[in-house]
Structures are given as structure tokens and as C-alpha cells.
Motif scaffolding. Structure first.
Motif, PDB file in Angstrom:
ATOM      1  N   ASP A 109     -26.023  20.610  56.317  1.00 21.38           N
ATOM      2  CA  ASP A 109     -26.190  20.611  54.921  1.00 21.38           C
ATOM      3  C   ASP A 109     -25.827  19.383  54.182  1.00 21.38           C
ATOM      4  O   ASP A 109     -24.626  18.804  54.816  1.00 21.38           O
TER       5      ASP A 109
ATOM      6  N   ALA B  65     -28.668  26.529  49.932  1.00 23.87           N
ATOM      7  CA  ALA B  65     -27.532  27.291  50.056  1.00 23.87           C
ATOM      8  C   ALA B  65     -27.286  28.057  48.504  1.00 23.87           C
ATOM      9  O   ALA B  65     -27.011  27.089  47.592  1.00 23.87           O
TER      10      ALA B  65
ATOM     11  N   ILE C 250     -21.398  26.410  53.043  1.00 25.01           N
ATOM     12  CA  ILE C 250     -22.316  25.460  53.780  1.00 25.01           C
ATOM     13  C   ILE C 250     -22.058  25.563  55.102  1.00 25.01           C
ATOM     14  O   ILE C 250     -21.337  25.938  55.917  1.00 25.01           O
ATOM     15  N   GLN C 251     -23.187  25.061  56.056  1.00 26.01           N
ATOM     16  CA  GLN C 251     -23.281  25.257  57.369  1.00 26.01           C
ATOM     17  C   GLN C 251     -23.608  23.616  57.874  1.00 26.01           C
ATOM     18  O   GLN C 251     -23.896  22.692  57.119  1.00 26.01           O
TER      19      GLN C 251
ATOM     20  N   ARG D 107     -29.981  22.195  52.264  1.00 29.06           N
ATOM     21  CA  ARG D 107     -30.206  22.568  53.385  1.00 29.06           C
ATOM     22  C   ARG D 107     -31.405  21.978  54.364  1.00 29.06           C
ATOM     23  O   ARG D 107     -32.618  22.251  53.821  1.00 29.06           O
TER      24      ARG D 107
END
Length: 285
Positions: free
Chosen positions: A63, A171, A59-60, A118
Motif C-alpha cells: 500500500d 483500502a 493497510i497491508q 492499493r
């Protein structure tokens, strides 16, 4: 006021409502866990790995993660350990069955196969606006602030429900072959937990030596195989205690325990209370 939002804590994750925002600069990894409340996790900055139920996700920042009640999950570092995140937990009773603004079926989004949304930059701004407003209510403690939190949570849930149908670039689970193999083992346990499951059986089924399987299972999930089997059984027992009128002895047999004594001992070890007390304290009126 904005600067104060970088560290906010209110409530407890196993109670009706919990809000926690923190910015960490050092490595942090929480053990696998689950709880009887819904969880909303929003990553403000950084990168993390997230093991949810039976899959591992990368995850970034931006998110939004939706975790259902009793789903096993765990976060761990990925690259630079610095990250900032917000976690919200809430119970079924927090919004109330008679809440006039809660659309029917809204919480079903927590039961979807894709828990990671996302978000586009504009969607991130919209979500952060709600989350910051909740933090302001918690910090200021104005009259009826808890009622305002209910309204803000409802707004966030409606927003998340809409985003779950339109979020871009969801994701994907990690494609690491080792992670995929353990995912397959976890799925097998989740499907066969009422039956007797042994390390040799898993080793033969997935063509991995018992020693190697034990080691990589613990590395990836944080559990020994025996502990994960027990957790899966106790988690299902908790669900049955709250959603059915089955006798405790029948629940113990249903989830795979060969004796009530073993069930009682394992349940108390994992929940710090007996099954009968758990049912009494947590059953909804």
C-alpha cells in the motif's frame, strides 16, 4: 548494496527532504502528529493501522499512502508487530516552483479523499525500484546526488499520480462502529473548530456520556478532546500564517481563540516558537 537498504535515514521530516526506511520486529506506535511537509508512506511488509485526518485505515504490504501537509496522522500495530516501511517527506520548495519536469497540479493528489493506494504486484515492483534507487543515491553520496533525488522524487510523484486514478481495491476506512463514531466526532470538530466546543456539547450531539466519549476518543486518536481542538485550531493558524497576510490577532480570532494571549501560549506550546517567528521562518519567498 541491497542489504544496506533495510535501514536508511536522510534529512528531517520538517525540512526540505526526508527519507527513512526501517524494519521493525517489536511493537511500535507513533503518536498523532502533523507537519508542514508532504508525506509518502510505503509499507513493504506487514500490516498496520493508519489514522489519517479523520478516518482509520487498515493497510497491508504494497500500500502507498499520500498524506497532505498539516493532515493529522498516526500509525499503530495490527496483528504481528513486525513490519518494514519507507517514509518520504518533502517541502514545496524541494522541487522548486521552476522545476521543468513538475507537471502543473501534480501535488493536488495529496488533497484527495482516498489517501491509500492499493497497488498491483507489478506496480509495487515499479515503486520499489524508484525507492531503492533513492536509497542507493543516499548511501553512495555520488556527486550531485541531491539533484538526482529531486528527479527520482518527481518520477515517484508522477507514478503515484497515475496510480491514484487506477489503483485497485482501495483500502476502505475501518467499519468498526466505535471508530465510525469517533470519526464523526473528529469531522464535527474539523468543521466547527472556530466556534466554542465543549465536551457536554459533543456528548449531547453524539449521544455518548462525557466520560465514555473522553476515554474512547483518547484511545482511538491519541488526543484528549481539548488537545485535538487546540491542535486543529493551531494547524489552521499555521496555514493562514503562510498563505495570507492577515494580522496574527485576526488569525487568532478566526481560528477560535478568545484572546491573543491564549493563542500565543498555545501556539508556542505546540510549535516551540511564536506565531511571528513561525511566519518569518516558513513563509516562502
Amino acid at each position: 548494496m541491497q542489504a544496506d537498504h533495510h535501514s536508511v535515514s536522510f534529512g528531517n521530516e520538517e525540512e526540505e527532504f526526508y527519507y527513512h526506511r526501517i524494519h521493525r520486529k517489536r511493537p511500535f506506535e507513533r503518536n498523532n502528529h502533523y507537519h508542514g511537509t508532504y508525506e509518502i508512506y510505503y509499507l513493504i511488509s506487514g500490516e498496520r493501522s493508519y489514522f489519517i485526518k479523520e478516518k482509520l485505515y487498515s493497510i497491508q504490504a504494497g500500500d502507498l499512502i499520500l498524506i497532505n501537509k498539516f493532515d493529522v496522522h498516526k500509525t499503530s500495530g495490527q496483528g504481528d508487530p513486525e513490519h518494514e516501511r519507507i517514509v518520504i517527506n518533502f517541502s514545496d520548495s524541494f522541487l522548486g516552483s521552476g522545476h521543468p519536469f513538475l507537471p502543473a497540479g501534480l501535488l493536488s493528489m495529496f488533497d484527495q479523499d482516498q489517501p491509500v493506494l492499493r497497488l498491483r504486484p507489478s506496480e509495487q515492483d515499479s515503486v520499489m525500484h524508484i525507492l531503492d534507487s533513492m536509497a542507493a543515491e543516499i548511501l553512495n553520496r555520488s556527486p550531485a546526488f541531491e539533484h538526482m533525488l529531486r528527479l527520482q522524487l518527481t518520477e515517484l510523484l508522477i507514478k503515484a499520480n497515475r496510480l491514484s486514478a487506477s489503483a485497485i481495491e482501495p483500502a476502505s476506512p475501518s467499519l468498526n462502529p466505535l471508530h465510525q463514531k469517533i470519526t464523526d466526532v473528529v469531522q464535527y470538530i474539523n468543521s466547527h473548530y472556530p466556534l466554542k466546543i465543549t465536551l457536554k456539547q459533543l456528548s449531547d450531539t453524539f449521544y455518548i456520556s462525557p466520560f465514555y466519549l473522553s476515554r474512547i476518543f483518547k484511545e482511538i486518536t491519541g488526543f484528549t478532546i481539548v488537545n485535538y481542538i487546540q491542535l486543529t485550531r493551531i494547524r489552521e493558524a499555521q496555514r493562514l500564517l503562510l498563505s495570507t497576510d492577515l494580522r496574527i490577532v485576526d488569525i487568532a480570532e478566526t481560528v477560535g481563540f478568545e484572546s491573543l494571549t491564549h493563542f500565543d501560549r498555545t501556539f508556542k506550546k505546540m510549535t516551540s516558537m511564536t506565531a511571528s517567528r513561525y511566519r518569518k521562518l516558513n513563509s516562502q519567498q
